[in-house]
Design a protein around this motif. Structure first.
Motif, PDB file in Angstrom:
ATOM      1  N   MET A   1       4.849 -15.454   4.264  1.00 39.40           N
ATOM      2  CA  MET A   1       4.444 -15.290   5.649  1.00 39.40           C
ATOM      3  C   MET A   1       4.235 -13.816   5.945  1.00 39.40           C
ATOM      4  O   MET A   1       5.044 -12.971   5.581  1.00 39.40           O
ATOM      5  N   ASP A   2       3.140 -13.530   6.664  1.00 35.87           N
ATOM      6  CA  ASP A   2       2.914 -12.168   7.109  1.00 35.87           C
ATOM      7  C   ASP A   2       3.595 -11.994   8.457  1.00 35.87           C
ATOM      8  O   ASP A   2       3.284 -12.688   9.433  1.00 35.87           O
ATOM      9  N   TRP A   3       4.554 -11.070   8.545  1.00 32.62           N
ATOM     10  CA  TRP A   3       5.300 -10.856   9.775  1.00 32.62           C
ATOM     11  C   TRP A   3       5.264  -9.377  10.113  1.00 32.62           C
ATOM     12  O   TRP A   3       5.521  -8.519   9.268  1.00 32.62           O
ATOM     13  N   ARG A 115      11.912 -11.334   2.293  1.00 32.83           N
ATOM     14  CA  ARG A 115      12.755 -10.943   1.160  1.00 32.83           C
ATOM     15  C   ARG A 115      12.966 -12.086   0.159  1.00 32.83           C
ATOM     16  O   ARG A 115      13.650 -11.907  -0.851  1.00 32.83           O
ATOM     17  N   THR A 116      12.421 -13.260   0.479  1.00 35.92           N
ATOM     18  CA  THR A 116      12.599 -14.405  -0.411  1.00 35.92           C
ATOM     19  C   THR A 116      11.698 -14.252  -1.631  1.00 35.92           C
ATOM     20  O   THR A 116      10.486 -14.125  -1.507  1.00 35.92           O
ATOM     21  N   THR A 117      12.294 -14.251  -2.792  1.00 34.01           N
ATOM     22  CA  THR A 117      11.547 -14.091  -4.040  1.00 34.01           C
ATOM     23  C   THR A 117      11.655 -15.363  -4.864  1.00 34.01           C
ATOM     24  O   THR A 117      12.753 -15.829  -5.175  1.00 34.01           O
ATOM     25  N   VAL A 118      10.510 -15.938  -5.186  1.00 36.42           N
ATOM     26  CA  VAL A 118      10.492 -17.149  -6.008  1.00 36.42           C
ATOM     27  C   VAL A 118       9.996 -16.786  -7.400  1.00 36.42           C
ATOM     28  O   VAL A 118       9.274 -15.808  -7.581  1.00 36.42           O
ATOM     29  N   PRO A 119      10.393 -17.556  -8.408  1.00 38.30           N
ATOM     30  CA  PRO A 119       9.931 -17.256  -9.767  1.00 38.30           C
ATOM     31  C   PRO A 119       8.424 -17.480  -9.895  1.00 38.30           C
ATOM     32  O   PRO A 119       7.844 -18.300  -9.192  1.00 38.30           O
ATOM     33  N   ALA A 120       7.814 -16.738 -10.793  1.00 37.61           N
ATOM     34  CA  ALA A 120       6.379 -16.897 -11.037  1.00 37.61           C
ATOM     35  C   ALA A 120       6.102 -18.307 -11.560  1.00 37.61           C
ATOM     36  O   ALA A 120       6.916 -18.892 -12.278  1.00 37.61           O
ATOM     37  N   SER A 150      17.163 -18.769  -1.803  1.00 38.97           N
ATOM     38  CA  SER A 150      17.456 -18.436  -0.415  1.00 38.97           C
ATOM     39  C   SER A 150      17.581 -16.931  -0.227  1.00 38.97           C
ATOM     40  O   SER A 150      17.840 -16.187  -1.182  1.00 38.97           O
ATOM     41  N   ALA A 151      17.392 -16.501   1.019  1.00 37.41           N
ATOM     42  CA  ALA A 151      17.616 -15.104   1.404  1.00 37.41           C
ATOM     43  C   ALA A 151      18.176 -15.101   2.826  1.00 37.41           C
ATOM     44  O   ALA A 151      17.825 -15.974   3.637  1.00 37.41           O
ATOM     45  N   THR A 152      19.035 -14.145   3.122  1.00 39.18           N
ATOM     46  CA  THR A 152      19.689 -14.087   4.431  1.00 39.18           C
ATOM     47  C   THR A 152      19.479 -12.716   5.076  1.00 39.18           C
ATOM     48  O   THR A 152      19.553 -11.685   4.400  1.00 39.18           O
ATOM     49  N   LEU A 160      24.775 -12.580  14.606  1.00 41.62           N
ATOM     50  CA  LEU A 160      23.492 -13.250  14.416  1.00 41.62           C
ATOM     51  C   LEU A 160      23.056 -13.163  12.959  1.00 41.62           C
ATOM     52  O   LEU A 160      23.127 -12.100  12.347  1.00 41.62           O
ATOM     53  N   TRP A 161      22.607 -14.293  12.419  1.00 45.47           N
ATOM     54  CA  TRP A 161      22.134 -14.335  11.037  1.00 45.47           C
ATOM     55  C   TRP A 161      21.104 -15.449  10.903  1.00 45.47           C
ATOM     56  O   TRP A 161      21.035 -16.358  11.731  1.00 45.47           O
ATOM     57  N   ALA A 162      20.300 -15.359   9.865  1.00 44.77           N
ATOM     58  CA  ALA A 162      19.349 -16.433   9.553  1.00 44.77           C
ATOM     59  C   ALA A 162      19.156 -16.465   8.045  1.00 44.77           C
ATOM     60  O   ALA A 162      19.047 -15.421   7.401  1.00 44.77           O
ATOM     61  N   THR A 163      19.114 -17.668   7.504  1.00 46.72           N
ATOM     62  CA  THR A 163      18.897 -17.877   6.077  1.00 46.72           C
ATOM     63  C   THR A 163      17.653 -18.720   5.868  1.00 46.72           C
ATOM     64  O   THR A 163      17.512 -19.782   6.481  1.00 46.72           O
ATOM     65  N   THR A 164      16.751 -18.247   5.038  1.00 42.11           N
ATOM     66  CA  THR A 164      15.578 -19.032   4.676  1.00 42.11           C
ATOM     67  C   THR A 164      15.795 -19.623   3.283  1.00 42.11           C
ATOM     68  O   THR A 164      16.392 -18.985   2.419  1.00 42.11           O
ATOM     69  N   THR A 165      15.293 -20.816   3.089  1.00 38.30           N
ATOM     70  CA  THR A 165      15.382 -21.483   1.792  1.00 38.30           C
ATOM     71  C   THR A 165      14.004 -21.971   1.379  1.00 38.30           C
ATOM     72  O   THR A 165      13.315 -22.643   2.161  1.00 38.30           O
TER      73      THR A 165
END
Length: 268
Positions: A1-3, A115-120, A150-152, A160-165
């Motif tokens: 996502m572009d943010w 910041r979420t990094t997925v494998p190639a 995941s990244a937090t 306040l926190w948020a975790t993306t999966t």
């Protein structure tokens, strides 16, 4: 996502006791310099006398923070950077501020997504050297390589926190030529219950139809076909106070050169 962050926003800055010390020092300096008494009284009324805050919320020290307006340093000269004019306001720990342009869990989710990094994406195919016209080429992904990641993102001092999966959900196959048929026909194969996609080829499966793959209908000659495999990752987030939702899916592709030969059969 572009943010992209806004030109200005509100973020936590002061502990209650530190805000009290700072404001009282400012009043003293302002009065010594002959500042307007009306303005000083208005500020005292707001933060000290209970309209709406009493004694700078000193009794809540450690249970929340005072939030202030901040300009984006990369956009500080733009007119929009002056849009955050709200006076400092209090937010209890673990609560989302109900204020436009205040950093909240959804904003943190956007930061975590960055910041979420997925494998190639890396597919396995069979046959390994050359495919054959009208014989299926097997395509699969190893379940061990593609598990949820995941990244937090955390906003210190606020609770306040948020975790993306990110979770892989499907693989799309583009054979690289119109002279081919995908398996399945849509070219889209969903993830299996065990986390894999497709099925690994093994000895004895030559006569079977693979659940994921491609059948080439024409030889690639001296070259090869660019088989493109695109893995889709579903992105969700959760955060403080039971907040959460979906973010745009991520897609990551890889291209594999597949040489295809044609075997001539002789009938007697």
């Amino acid at each position: 996502m572009d943010w992209e962050p806004p030109a200005c926003w509100y973020e936590p800055y002061w502990e209650a006791k530190d805000f009290k010390t700072y404001m009282e020092a400012q009043w003293s300096i302002y009065q010594s310099a002959g500042g307007a008494p009306g303005r000083i009284q208005d500020v005292k009324s707001r933060y000290k006398d209970g309209h709406p805050y009493k004694d700078f919320n000193a009794d809540k020290n450690g249970k929340g923070m005072w939030w202030v307006a901040v300009k984006n340093p990369e956009m500080k000269d733009e007119p929009a950077a002056n849009a955050c004019t709200r006076d400092p306001f209090w937010v209890n720990s673990g609560e989302n501020p109900d204020v436009p342009q205040a950093i909240d869990t959804k904003t943190l989710a956007g930061l975590a997504y960055q910041r979420t990094t997925v494998p190639a994406t890396k597919i396995s195919t069979a046959p390994k050297r050359k495919s054959t016209v009208n014989a299926p080429t097997w395509v699969w992904l190893d379940k061990a390589a593609y598990t949820p990641v995941s990244a937090t993102a955390v906003l210190p001092g606020t609770g306040l926190w948020a975790t993306t999966t990110a979770k892989p959900v499907s693989l799309h196959i583009d054979p690289g030529t119109d002279d081919a048929a995908t398996l399945p026909g849509s070219g889209e194969r969903a993830i299996n219950d065990n986390g894999s996609i497709g099925e690994p080829y093994a000895k004895g499966k030559a006569r079977r139809t693979p659940p994921c793959g491609v059948t080439y209908l024409r030889s690639s000659g001296d070259g090869s076909y660019p088989l493109k495999a695109t893995l889709t990752w579903q992105i969700t987030w959760r955060g403080t106070g039971g907040t959460g939702g979906d973010l745009p899916n991520g897609t990551f592709a890889t291209t594999t050169a597949v040489p295809v030969q044609e075997i001539q059969a002789v009938n007697r």
